[in-house]
Design an enzyme around this catalytic site. Structure first.
Site, PDB file in Angstrom:
ATOM      1  N   ASP A  12      -8.627  -6.545   5.075  1.00 21.02           N
ATOM      2  CA  ASP A  12      -8.920  -7.377   3.990  1.00 21.02           C
ATOM      3  C   ASP A  12     -10.068  -8.164   4.059  1.00 21.02           C
ATOM      4  OD1 ASP A  12      -8.015  -5.989   1.558  1.00 21.02           O
ATOM      5  OD2 ASP A  12      -5.933  -6.447   2.465  1.00 21.02           O
ATOM      6  N   HIS A  33       1.082  -1.357  -0.065  1.00 15.08           N
ATOM      7  CA  HIS A  33      -0.151   0.031  -0.096  1.00 15.08           C
ATOM      8  C   HIS A  33       0.860   1.342   0.209  1.00 15.08           C
ATOM      9  CE1 HIS A  33      -3.651  -2.299   0.432  1.00 15.08           C
ATOM     10  NE2 HIS A  33      -3.294  -2.928   1.486  1.00 15.08           N
ATOM     11  N   GLU A  77      -6.471 -13.309   3.967  1.00 13.52           N
ATOM     12  CA  GLU A  77      -7.134 -12.040   4.025  1.00 13.52           C
ATOM     13  C   GLU A  77      -8.382 -11.769   3.192  1.00 13.52           C
ATOM     14  OE1 GLU A  77      -4.501  -8.748   3.960  1.00 13.52           O
ATOM     15  OE2 GLU A  77      -3.868  -9.323   2.009  1.00 13.52           O
TER      16      GLU A  77
HETATM   17  C1  3PY Z   1      -5.325  -6.456   6.710  1.00 10.62           C
HETATM   18  O1  3PY Z   1      -5.778  -6.093   7.854  1.00 10.62           O
HETATM   19  O2  3PY Z   1      -5.841  -6.433   5.383  1.00 10.62           O
HETATM   20  C2  3PY Z   1      -3.901  -6.295   6.390  1.00 10.62           C
HETATM   21  O3  3PY Z   1      -3.141  -6.706   5.484  1.00 10.62           O
HETATM   22  C3  3PY Z   1      -2.792  -5.918   7.700  1.00 10.62           C
HETATM   23  O4  3PY Z   1      -1.710  -6.131   7.605  1.00 10.62           O
HETATM   24 MG    MG Z   2      -4.515  -6.707   3.703  1.00  7.63          MG
END
Ligand code: 3PY
Ligand code: MG
Length: 249
Positions: free
Chosen positions: A171, A43, A145
């Protein structure tokens, strides 16, 4: 002792997430006592040159794991050649993808990592020493995620060479249509499914939260060895808001 050895010896490793491409912030954060820094090229706007400057600025007893922008052979190779102790790969949803990740991170014959002489190899000065130890000492962290990754967790865990399964609660919650609701029962249920699968095969886990309160329940659960709390930008904003609140009431 490097991060992977500490992980294998059962230590819980505390880190914070760096989203800004600043060698000075990396330098400071490596001196306050974190075991490792989560450098986010997924990001953040960082390029490889900024990453190199950050790693050069860090204290050597603080490890660095770098989140790559996406799965690609060149991303993983460059990040490791620049000197990260390991990679964090976002949104891994299949065993096939996990296999490719491990393969890109390991030298032949275990994988297909290209052989070069960059910062990790002392620009050639410690070439042989690095090459001999790299497959063993490099940490491969994959993120679960997305609900698809949760559904595939047993297959993903069958892939040799993964060192940590790191939950991305933000995510994951978004994939369930619950963006940001990291403590929603459906999100917790998905996380528990991953936890159970990981515990069955003694796979270490990781978790990210913005505050100590949000990570503490995970920090206290069995198997969570890689804990990331807070971000550099979040810390700066909170500090500035605190100052203004103090001055303006
Ligand atoms: C998320 O929470 O999506 C992450 O990638 C945290 O590192
Ligand atoms: Mg993430």
């Amino acid at each position: 002792m490097n991060l992977k050895k500490r992980l294998q010896s059962g230590d819980q490793l505390l880190g914070t997430l760096l989203s800004l491409p600043s060698p000075e912030i990396a330098e400071m954060m490596s001196q306050v006592g974190f075991d490792w820094l989560f450098i986010d090229l997924e990001h953040g706007p960082h390029g490889f040159m900024e990453l190199q400057r950050m790693l050069q600025a860090m204290r050597s007893d603080c490890g660095a794991l770098v989140r790559v922008p996406e799965v690609s052979e060149s991303n993983i190779k460059k990040v490791l050649d620049i000197g990260a102790e390991g990679i964090i790969v976002p949104k891994v949803n299949s065993a096939e993808e996990a296999e490719r990740i491990v393969s890109y991170a390991k030298y032949p014959t275990q994988g297909v990592r290209g052989v070069g002489a960059a910062r990790a190899q002392g620009y050639g000065l410690s070439f042989q020493e690095y090459i001999e130890k790299a497959n063993e000492s490099t940490m491969v962290v994959i993120q679960i995620e997305h609900f698809e990754g949760v559904n595939q967790i047993h297959n993903i865990l069958s892939v040799e060479g993964i060192d940590v399964v790191f939950i991305g609660p933000y995510d994951l919650s978004a994939s369930l249509g619950l963006a940001g609701q990291v403590d929603h029962p459906q999100v917790r249920e998905a996380i528990e499914k991953v936890e159970q699968a990981c515990q069955e095969v003694s796979m270490p886990m990781g978790y990210f939260g913005t505050t100590p309160e949000s990570v503490r329940p995970y920090q206290q659960k069995k198997g969570y060895q890689l804990i990331t709390c807070g971000t550099d930008s979040g810390g700066l904003i909170a500090q500035a808001q605190g100052i203004l609140k103090g001055l303006r009431g």
